[in-house]
Design a protein around this motif. Structure first.
Motif, PDB file in Angstrom:
ATOM      1  N   THR A 110     -18.297  24.173  20.948  1.00  0.00           N
ATOM      2  CA  THR A 110     -16.903  24.086  21.389  1.00  0.00           C
ATOM      3  C   THR A 110     -16.539  25.152  22.414  1.00  0.00           C
ATOM      4  O   THR A 110     -15.616  24.975  23.195  1.00  0.00           O
ATOM      5  CB  THR A 110     -15.982  24.208  20.149  1.00  0.00           C
ATOM      6  OG1 THR A 110     -16.470  23.273  19.210  1.00  0.00           O
ATOM      7  CG2 THR A 110     -14.544  23.906  20.452  1.00  0.00           C
ATOM      8  N   PHE A 151     -18.005  14.563  25.022  1.00  0.00           N
ATOM      9  CA  PHE A 151     -17.984  15.676  24.080  1.00  0.00           C
ATOM     10  C   PHE A 151     -17.521  15.206  22.695  1.00  0.00           C
ATOM     11  O   PHE A 151     -18.155  15.475  21.679  1.00  0.00           O
ATOM     12  CB  PHE A 151     -17.060  16.792  24.608  1.00  0.00           C
ATOM     13  CG  PHE A 151     -17.163  18.048  23.806  1.00  0.00           C
ATOM     14  CD1 PHE A 151     -18.221  18.923  23.991  1.00  0.00           C
ATOM     15  CD2 PHE A 151     -16.224  18.345  22.829  1.00  0.00           C
ATOM     16  CE1 PHE A 151     -18.350  20.075  23.227  1.00  0.00           C
ATOM     17  CE2 PHE A 151     -16.335  19.494  22.054  1.00  0.00           C
ATOM     18  CZ  PHE A 151     -17.399  20.358  22.257  1.00  0.00           C
ATOM     19  N   ARG A 187     -17.707  24.458  27.608  1.00  0.00           N
ATOM     20  CA  ARG A 187     -18.165  23.881  26.339  1.00  0.00           C
ATOM     21  C   ARG A 187     -19.225  22.838  26.687  1.00  0.00           C
ATOM     22  O   ARG A 187     -19.296  22.394  27.854  1.00  0.00           O
ATOM     23  CB  ARG A 187     -17.002  23.231  25.580  1.00  0.00           C
ATOM     24  CG  ARG A 187     -16.459  22.002  26.291  1.00  0.00           C
ATOM     25  CD  ARG A 187     -15.350  21.341  25.524  1.00  0.00           C
ATOM     26  NE  ARG A 187     -14.900  20.135  26.220  1.00  0.00           N
ATOM     27  CZ  ARG A 187     -14.013  19.285  25.729  1.00  0.00           C
ATOM     28  NH1 ARG A 187     -13.466  19.499  24.548  1.00  0.00           N
ATOM     29  NH2 ARG A 187     -13.655  18.219  26.410  1.00  0.00           N
ATOM     30  N   GLY A 188     -20.024  22.418  25.739  1.00  0.00           N
ATOM     31  CA  GLY A 188     -21.032  21.435  26.142  1.00  0.00           C
ATOM     32  C   GLY A 188     -22.010  21.065  25.053  1.00  0.00           C
ATOM     33  O   GLY A 188     -21.786  21.336  23.866  1.00  0.00           O
ATOM     34  N   ILE A 189     -23.105  20.464  25.495  1.00  0.00           N
ATOM     35  CA  ILE A 189     -24.119  19.935  24.573  1.00  0.00           C
ATOM     36  C   ILE A 189     -25.488  20.466  25.012  1.00  0.00           C
ATOM     37  O   ILE A 189     -25.838  20.349  26.191  1.00  0.00           O
ATOM     38  CB  ILE A 189     -24.121  18.389  24.616  1.00  0.00           C
ATOM     39  CG1 ILE A 189     -22.760  17.855  24.142  1.00  0.00           C
ATOM     40  CG2 ILE A 189     -25.265  17.817  23.778  1.00  0.00           C
ATOM     41  CD1 ILE A 189     -22.547  16.359  24.365  1.00  0.00           C
ATOM     42  N   HIS A 213     -19.960  13.010  20.615  1.00  0.00           N
ATOM     43  CA  HIS A 213     -21.167  13.613  20.029  1.00  0.00           C
ATOM     44  C   HIS A 213     -20.819  14.104  18.620  1.00  0.00           C
ATOM     45  O   HIS A 213     -19.842  14.828  18.441  1.00  0.00           O
ATOM     46  CB  HIS A 213     -21.634  14.786  20.899  1.00  0.00           C
ATOM     47  CG  HIS A 213     -22.993  15.290  20.515  1.00  0.00           C
ATOM     48  ND1 HIS A 213     -23.224  15.991  19.347  1.00  0.00           N
ATOM     49  CD2 HIS A 213     -24.194  15.183  21.125  1.00  0.00           C
ATOM     50  CE1 HIS A 213     -24.508  16.287  19.270  1.00  0.00           C
ATOM     51  NE2 HIS A 213     -25.126  15.809  20.339  1.00  0.00           N
ATOM     52  N   LEU A 268     -22.257  28.310  23.010  1.00  0.00           N
ATOM     53  CA  LEU A 268     -23.341  27.532  23.634  1.00  0.00           C
ATOM     54  C   LEU A 268     -24.374  28.467  24.253  1.00  0.00           C
ATOM     55  O   LEU A 268     -25.580  28.341  24.016  1.00  0.00           O
ATOM     56  CB  LEU A 268     -22.743  26.600  24.695  1.00  0.00           C
ATOM     57  CG  LEU A 268     -23.733  25.738  25.469  1.00  0.00           C
ATOM     58  CD1 LEU A 268     -23.163  24.331  25.697  1.00  0.00           C
ATOM     59  CD2 LEU A 268     -24.118  26.325  26.811  1.00  0.00           C
ATOM     60  N   SER A 327     -30.013  17.636  19.562  1.00  0.00           N
ATOM     61  CA  SER A 327     -28.862  17.685  20.458  1.00  0.00           C
ATOM     62  C   SER A 327     -27.680  18.229  19.662  1.00  0.00           C
ATOM     63  O   SER A 327     -27.385  17.743  18.571  1.00  0.00           O
ATOM     64  CB  SER A 327     -28.632  16.246  20.925  1.00  0.00           C
ATOM     65  OG  SER A 327     -27.479  16.125  21.643  1.00  0.00           O
ATOM     66  N   GLU A 328     -27.035  19.270  20.211  1.00  0.00           N
ATOM     67  CA  GLU A 328     -25.966  19.909  19.446  1.00  0.00           C
ATOM     68  C   GLU A 328     -24.812  20.267  20.374  1.00  0.00           C
ATOM     69  O   GLU A 328     -25.039  20.740  21.491  1.00  0.00           O
ATOM     70  CB  GLU A 328     -26.513  21.190  18.787  1.00  0.00           C
ATOM     71  CG  GLU A 328     -25.590  21.777  17.771  1.00  0.00           C
ATOM     72  CD  GLU A 328     -26.216  22.967  17.004  1.00  0.00           C
ATOM     73  OE1 GLU A 328     -25.517  23.528  16.178  1.00  0.00           O
ATOM     74  OE2 GLU A 328     -27.381  23.335  17.254  1.00  0.00           O
ATOM     75  N   LYS A 329     -23.580  20.056  19.892  1.00  0.00           N
ATOM     76  CA  LYS A 329     -22.448  20.400  20.763  1.00  0.00           C
ATOM     77  C   LYS A 329     -21.815  21.728  20.351  1.00  0.00           C
ATOM     78  O   LYS A 329     -21.867  22.115  19.178  1.00  0.00           O
ATOM     79  CB  LYS A 329     -21.413  19.280  20.797  1.00  0.00           C
ATOM     80  CG  LYS A 329     -20.508  19.128  19.610  1.00  0.00           C
ATOM     81  CD  LYS A 329     -19.438  18.070  19.951  1.00  0.00           C
ATOM     82  CE  LYS A 329     -18.580  17.751  18.752  1.00  0.00           C
ATOM     83  NZ  LYS A 329     -17.644  16.650  19.021  1.00  0.00           N
TER      84      LYS A 329
END
Ligand SMILES: Cc1cc2nc3c(=O)[nH]c(=O)nc-3n(C[C@H](O)[C@H](O)[C@H](O)COP(=O)(O)OP(=O)(O)OC[C@H]3O[C@@H](n4cnc5c(N)ncnc54)[C@H](O)[C@@H]3O)c2cc1C
Length: 443
Positions: free
Chosen positions: A196, A277, A229-231, A280, A201, A192-194
């Motif tokens: 910015t 966000f 932005r997200g994960i 994480h 992404l 799992s990676e966020k």
């Protein structure tokens, strides 16, 4: 027969219908006696966001109460033949227990086999495994013409492909045989990676997804500075069976009925997104998760749709072809500025189109966004996007739709006219009908 008030899963649609329980273990009733101007629609668990399983002032036919045995035996070749009313959670559990997996699993366990086939459902691995259509060997479909018809790729193929994705409008799926796949592990190794910015992404998703078994991204569409932005979560199978999953019970909470008020506001959604966000870690997280734990994350809060209060929510799910990444970015970065509130947004990558006439999935990107039903015009605020998506060969997912303009259906689904002909061939006119089919003028 008494009428019953039924509600869509999203809560924005309801109907008064007579409910006909069909017990396939006993005599199948002559459905033709129920033909009136409002017809009949199959209904299973009612997990449709919109009006797909509702039939106001007409009949809904349920096969959930059946005396036929609920046999989940898997042959040594990995085939399972199941009643259309069995839920996917039970099938997946039986499969994993015997070192098999249902190759396509949508995001909730309380979806019936019949409902998943009627939607031609897909999962977080569509890029590699296609939709459920690719894994169905044959079906028994109750039609009005010759009662029960067995269909497959080689036997009555038109009925087979028209029923997959046909949202109950060609007949009732009584039984289906599916092909499972072998697994070496019941564990998914999840990273799992966020990210910015949306560009970071998206580029990472595009580069990595071809080599990962499952891929899904949560997007924050409400961020002012960096919408999108997200994960991203990627998952691959482990190498052995983790027996601790057998004992471990996932904690589940339940909201059993719609709250008297809508708990969803821009302020609390913004705070939730910012918290998710920020919380994480910046580095990549590695976790081992059970297959159902990864595939059904939302089922941890049963009845989460009830958080939206009595007016409920709707989901808008679209697919945009690979060549139209700019339009996808435009949508992702502007939806949050409209006077509708995107509460939850998920991005997945899609692979091949199925042969079903009304297949939603096609190569590209699918974005699914939940919105509260604030007022009658909430859904129409997205109509401009519907048109732009249609122009570039994209689609809105009919199985979740609540407000598409009827004239766009034929453009989004170019094989619609063929499907309509096949539907006529197998059923008495106006027999299978729903609020959904009337709203979109599918007859
Ligand atoms: C939380 C959640 C997550 C979801 N995630 C995904 C996802 O990841 N991917 C995806 O593709 N979809 C997803 N869906 C959508 C879901 O797959 C469809 O709405 C599905 O059709 C619901 O199945 P159901 O058993 O509740 O059927 P119902 O809602 O009762 O019926 C749905 C449709 O199927 C027809 N139908 C039901 N049973 C039969 C039958 N036996 N024979 C013929 N027609 C029948 C009905 O007429 C109706 O048109 C999700 C839905 C929810 C609520």
């Amino acid at each position: 027969m008494d009428r019953e008030k039924l509600r869509s899963w999203g809560g924005g649609h309801s109907s008064n219908s007579q409910k006909l329980d069909i017990d396939c273990g006993k005599d199948i009733p002559n459905l033709l006696q129920y033909v009136d101007e409002r017809g009949v629609i199959p209904r299973a668990f009612g997990n449709s966001y919109g009006d797909q399983a509702l039939n106001s002032e007409g009949t809904v036919a349920s096969i959930l109460n059946y005396s036929e045995s609920n046999d989940l035996t898997i042959t040594k070749e990995g085939r399972i033949s199941i009643h259309g009313g069995v839920h996917l959670g039970a099938v997946l559990e039986a499969a994993i227990h015997n070192s098999w997996i249902l190759p396509v699993v949508p995001g909730s366990e309380k979806i019936s086999i019949g409902g998943a086939i009627a939607a031609d459902a897909h999962g977080k691995n569509h890029f590699h495994k296609d939709s459920i259509a690719s894994h169905i060997l044959e079906m028994n479909v109750l039609t009005t013409k010759e009662t029960i018809i067995r269909c497959s790729r080689s036997e009555e193929p038109e009925l087979f492909w028209a029923t997959i994705g046909g949202l109950g409008l060609t007949g009732l799926i009584l039984r289906a045989t599916l092909q499972l796949e072998r697994i070496e592990s019941n564990e998914l190794l999840v990273t799992s990676e966020k990210f910015t910015t949306y560009d970071e992404l998206f580029n990472h998703f595009k580069a990595e997804s071809p080599t990962r078994s499952y891929s899904v991204a949560w997007l924050d569409l409400l961020s002012n500075k960096n919408p999108g932005r997200g994960i991203i979560q990627f998952a691959d199978f482990g190498s052995e069976f983790n027996h601790s999953f057998d004992q471990k019970k996932t904690n589940r909470f339940e909201i059993s009925r719609p709250l008297p008020f809508n708990t969803i506001s821009k302020l609390n959604c913004n705070s939730f997104n910012a918290f998710k966000f920020r919380n994480h870690p910046s580095k990549i997280l590695h976790k081992s998760i059970s297959i159902p734990g990864f595939l059904y994350p939302l089922d941890r809060l049963i009845g989460w749709n009830n958080l939206y209060g009595k007016k409920g929510l709707f989901q808008w799910q679209i697919v945009v072809p690979h060549s139209e990444e700019i339009l996808l970015k435009e949508i992702i970065q502007t939806v949050g500025t409209l006077p509708v509130l995107p509460t939850l947004a998920v991005l997945k990558r899609l692979g091949s189109e199925s042969n079903s006439y009304l297949s939603f999935c096609k190569p590209g990107w699918t974005l699914a966004v939940d919105f509260p039903n604030e007022n009658a015009s909430s859904r129409s605020l997205l109509s401009e996007f519907d048109r732009k998506i249609t122009e570039v060969g994209g689609r809105v997912y009919l199985a979740k739709d609540s407000g598409l303009e009827p004239e766009l259906v034929t453009e989004m689904y170019p094989r619609f006219a063929e499907w309509k002909q096949i539907r006529k061939k197998y059923s008495q006119e106006n027999f299978w009908q729903s609020d959904f089919s009337r709203r979109l003028k599918l007859d």
